[in-house]
Scaffold this active site. Structure first.
Site, PDB file in Angstrom:
ATOM      1  N   ASP A   1       8.552   8.534   9.360  1.00 48.83           N
ATOM      2  CA  ASP A   1       9.000   7.465  10.254  1.00 48.83           C
ATOM      3  C   ASP A   1       9.686   8.102  11.451  1.00 48.83           C
ATOM      4  O   ASP A   1      10.723   8.753  11.312  1.00 48.83           O
ATOM      5  CB  ASP A   1       9.959   6.528   9.511  1.00 48.83           C
ATOM      6  CG  ASP A   1      10.168   5.199  10.222  1.00 48.83           C
ATOM      7  OD1 ASP A   1      10.120   5.183  11.483  1.00 48.83           O
ATOM      8  OD2 ASP A   1      10.400   4.179   9.539  1.00 48.83           O
TER       9      ASP A   1
ATOM     10  N   ARG B   1      10.856   6.496  14.134  1.00 49.04           N
ATOM     11  CA  ARG B   1      11.638   5.542  14.930  1.00 49.04           C
ATOM     12  C   ARG B   1      13.097   5.958  15.063  1.00 49.04           C
ATOM     13  O   ARG B   1      13.661   6.597  14.174  1.00 49.04           O
ATOM     14  CB  ARG B   1      11.549   4.150  14.303  1.00 49.04           C
ATOM     15  CG  ARG B   1      10.197   3.498  14.481  1.00 49.04           C
ATOM     16  CD  ARG B   1      10.082   2.189  13.740  1.00 49.04           C
ATOM     17  NE  ARG B   1      10.005   2.371  12.300  1.00 49.04           N
ATOM     18  CZ  ARG B   1       9.755   1.390  11.441  1.00 49.04           C
ATOM     19  NH1 ARG B   1       9.585   0.155  11.882  1.00 49.04           N
ATOM     20  NH2 ARG B   1       9.694   1.642  10.140  1.00 49.04           N
TER      21      ARG B   1
END
Length: 368
Positions: A291, A293
């Site tokens: 991930d 983000r």
């Protein structure tokens, strides 16, 4: 920060930039696009290396503890070989000559890969040290504005964006089908690459307790076109309905397509998934982590809206941790599901089994 922003645009245009570590200067260029090993070698006066992330190398079966590594390139390396090194899932083994001399990346090379990731390109870079013989020519190009120089440490930190510098740009009342009293507030990051929207539903400032809140990462394929590969569009619409039914709140629509890897790389990952990989392994083949983000921008948006206590609509424990780390009190969590179908079951299972998302309840009825 200003030079980093300019460097990102140059890199996206296929231009090289100079990364200065104080001990050496590196000429770096994105592998994606029109990068040429020979032209970079001629400009720098030294033989380039290929910088790859730990995730990409692990996908190739090479264990690495450093975040990235440099792979010296032989004199005659083809574009096909570069592609295989950086992107391919081919089972055909690479020649030993291509994999020899691998070494952990220094701060300059790590900064180069960070710039590629911030520019939403494949996280692979060509890097060549500026030789003594080429130094005067590079200095002249820098003076003429033909090349741009950035500090390696600044480049390495660019993925964090610029916390506290998010700009509130504009807003308007936008009645929604499921929430007629809604207002869109647009925020822009300093580098100008990303804009995020806070959808303020009802009047959350009148709530006495925690504000119902959803952080939703943009998904063009699911949100707009109703892709069956994910449940994003359904989650988005359900979040609006839920927030409205809870008396109002905020939905943060974050420009973080594909868990932060960008639309181009998400489509590449989809192609790899069609070949049998799950969503996590496909991202790793491209050189990304589970991930990518960053949620500091969400904290900045909440601060700008004077919200410091939330009831979070999410299945993702990372979102809860990120908000708490940023000083936002997460009073409670509410699950938010879409439908599980034959098309998205493998995607949702990978999120549950490999990323720890709280999806047991919704997957149980579909044969996990």
């Amino acid at each position: 920060m200003y030079h980093i922003e300019r460097a990102i645009f140059d890199i996206r245009r296929g231009l090289p930039v100079v990364v200065n570590t104080s001990e050496q200067r590196l000429l770096v260029q994105a592998l994606e696009g029109s990068a040429s090993v020979d032209s970079l070698a001629a400009l720098s006066g030294s033989r380039p290396a290929l910088v790859l992330t730990r995730h990409r190398l692990e996908a190739m079966g090479m264990a690495l503890t450093a975040d990235a590594a440099c792979l010296p390139l032989p004199k005659h390396v083809s574009e096909a070989d570069l592609h295989r090194l950086a992107l391919s899932q081919e089972s055909t083994p690479l020649t030993p000559a291509l994999l020899s001399g691998l070494k952990p990346a220094g701060v300059g090379e790590r900064g180069a890969v960070a710039l590629m990731r911030r520019a939403l390109l494949v996280p692979a870079a060509l890097s060549a040290e500026v030789s003594a013989s080429a130094a005067a020519r590079i200095d002249q190009q820098l003076a003429n504005g033909e090349l741009l120089e950035v500090n390696a440490r600044d480049a390495e930190k660019c993925l964090a964006g610029a916390p506290g510098m998010l700009k509130r740009v504009s807003e308007a009342r936008i009645p929604l089908e499921d929430a007629a009293e809604s207002r869109f507030v647009l925020f822009r990051e300093p580098d100008g690459l990303r804009e995020h929207v806070a959808v303020v539903i009802g009047q959350p400032e009148r709530l006495s307790g925690a504000v119902p809140m959803r952080m939703h990462s943009a998904c063009l394929t699911g949100d707009l076109f109703g892709s069956l590969r994910c449940d994003c569009g359904e989650q988005l619409r359900n979040a609006v309905v839920d927030i409205q039914s809870m008396g109002g709140g905020v939905l943060l629509y974050l420009a973080q397509e594909g868990r932060g890897i960008g639309l181009a790389n998400k489509l590449r990952a989809y192609t790899l998934q069609d070949g049998g990989l799950d969503t996590v392994d496909a991202d790793q083949v491209l050189g990304f982590g589970d991930d990518e983000r960053q949620y500091a921008v969400a904290v900045d948006m909440l601060n700008a809206l004077d919200i410091n206590k939330v009831q979070l609509l999410t299945n993702n424990p990372l979102k809860m941790a990120a908000l708490r780390e940023g000083g936002i009190e997460v009073v409670s969590r509410q699950a938010l599901y879409g439908s599980v179908t034959d098309h998205n079951h493998r995607y949702l299972s990978a999120k549950a089994n490999r990323a720890g998302h709280f999806l047991d309840d919704v997957l149980e009825g579909h044969g996990r």
